[in-house]
Design a protein around this motif. Structure first.
Motif, short mmCIF file in Angstrom:
data_model
loop_
_atom_site.label_atom_id
_atom_site.label_comp_id
_atom_site.label_asym_id
_atom_site.label_seq_id
_atom_site.Cartn_x
_atom_site.Cartn_y
_atom_site.Cartn_z
N TRP A 183 -9.14 8.67 -5.68
CA TRP A 183 -9.51 7.28 -5.83
C TRP A 183 -8.42 6.43 -6.91
N SER A 184 -7.48 7.39 -7.84
CA SER A 184 -6.35 6.58 -8.49
C SER A 184 -5.96 6.11 -7.43
N ARG A 185 -5.84 6.73 -6.03
CA ARG A 185 -4.68 6.21 -5.52
C ARG A 185 -4.83 4.96 -4.08
N ALA A 186 -6.14 4.54 -4.29
CA ALA A 186 -7.15 3.79 -4.07
C ALA A 186 -7.02 2.38 -4.84
N VAL A 187 -7.24 2.46 -6.12
CA VAL A 187 -7.30 1.62 -6.50
C VAL A 187 -5.87 0.78 -7.47
N ALA A 188 -4.66 2.33 -6.92
CA ALA A 188 -3.52 1.52 -7.00
C ALA A 188 -3.10 0.49 -6.48
N ALA A 189 -3.47 0.90 -5.12
CA ALA A 189 -3.15 0.44 -3.94
C ALA A 189 -4.04 -0.81 -3.71
N ALA A 190 -5.25 -1.03 -3.69
CA ALA A 190 -6.11 -2.51 -4.04
C ALA A 190 -5.00 -3.13 -4.83
N GLY A 191 -4.44 -3.05 -6.42
CA GLY A 191 -3.91 -3.39 -7.59
C GLY A 191 -2.53 -4.22 -6.50
N ARG A 192 -2.01 -3.53 -5.72
CA ARG A 192 -0.88 -4.13 -4.92
C ARG A 192 -1.18 -5.27 -4.09
N VAL A 193 -1.82 -4.55 -3.12
CA VAL A 193 -2.23 -5.39 -2.58
C VAL A 193 -3.14 -7.60 -2.68
N ARG A 194 -4.31 -6.75 -4.33
CA ARG A 194 -4.67 -7.98 -5.23
C ARG A 194 -2.62 -8.60 -5.46
N ILE A 221 0.81 -1.13 -0.39
CA ILE A 221 -0.15 0.01 -0.25
C ILE A 221 0.98 1.08 0.10
N GLU A 222 1.82 0.66 0.86
CA GLU A 222 2.69 1.99 0.86
C GLU A 222 3.23 3.00 -0.55
N SER A 223 4.09 1.28 -0.86
CA SER A 223 4.88 1.96 -2.91
C SER A 223 3.46 1.88 -3.31
N ALA A 224 2.73 2.03 -3.57
CA ALA A 224 1.68 2.21 -4.73
C ALA A 224 1.08 3.86 -3.88
N ASP A 225 1.21 3.96 -3.14
CA ASP A 225 0.59 5.31 -2.59
C ASP A 225 1.79 6.48 -3.34
N ALA A 226 2.94 6.09 -2.74
CA ALA A 226 4.07 7.16 -3.47
C ALA A 226 3.70 6.84 -4.64
N ALA A 227 3.57 5.95 -5.43
CA ALA A 227 4.04 5.46 -7.38
C ALA A 227 3.00 6.89 -7.21
N ALA A 228 2.02 6.48 -6.81
CA ALA A 228 0.89 7.36 -7.59
C ALA A 228 0.75 9.11 -6.73
N ALA A 229 1.75 9.45 -6.60
CA ALA A 229 1.50 10.78 -5.94
C ALA A 229 1.06 11.64 -6.96
#
Length: 163
Positions: free
Chosen positions: A46-57, A33-41
């Motif tokens: 919403w875009s950050r949440a989707v990116a985080a969900a993808g990383r979790v998946r 989640i932290e990695s996705a959040d940093a990548a989507a800064a």
């Protein structure tokens, strides 16, 4: 929850529940989640949440181990037997408690009845009514599901040191 669908419920074996409760998984998910959040800064929430969900998946997918479950392309009959047994448990409530009360061979006797296309109402192991034979494959699937129930019952007895 207006306009939203109900979440899907998943059947999970005990080992999956244990794995989901592991501290190591939480650390891996937090890192994803932290990695996705940093990548989507700079992106929308919403875009950050989707990116985080993808990383979790992706983390969860990487930890999955395929089960040796039947696939319809491998054995359509075995898949039908599993579906029939689930139907018996979920819709008819023929669960372990129900099956454990059948101590006089009723489960395997019913399986034999379904497997034998020549059996009649005289052969049915119960006094209360009897079913009709139908499609041959469906009858064999019922027989196999009943044998599965009997095997499960015997395994429970064995685990208790009673068989």
């Amino acid at each position: 929850m207006t306009g939203q669908t109900q979440p899907a419920l998943w059947r999970v074996p005990p080992e999956t529940r244990t794995a989901l409760e592991s501290p190591e998984l939480l650390v891996d998910l937090a890192a994803a989640i932290e990695s996705a959040d940093a990548a989507a800064a700079g992106e929308s929430r919403w875009s950050r949440a989707v990116a985080a969900a993808g990383r979790v998946r992706d983390v969860l997918r990487a930890r999955m181990v395929p089960e040796a479950a039947p696939r319809s392309c491998q054995s359509p009959a075995l898949l039908r037997v599993a579906e029939e047994r689930l139907r018996q448990i979920e819709r008819k409530r023929y669960d372990a408690v129900h099956d454990d009360q059948r101590t006089s061979g009723q489960l395997w006797q019913m399986a034999c009845w379904w497997a034998d296309p020549e059996s009649t109402w005289l052969d049915w192991p119960y006094v209360d009514g009897y079913p009709e034979h139908g499609d041959r494959v469906a009858d064999l699937v019922r027989a196999a599901a009943l044998l599965t129930a009997e095997a499960d019952r015997m395994l429970r007895l064995r685990a208790q040191g009673l068989a």
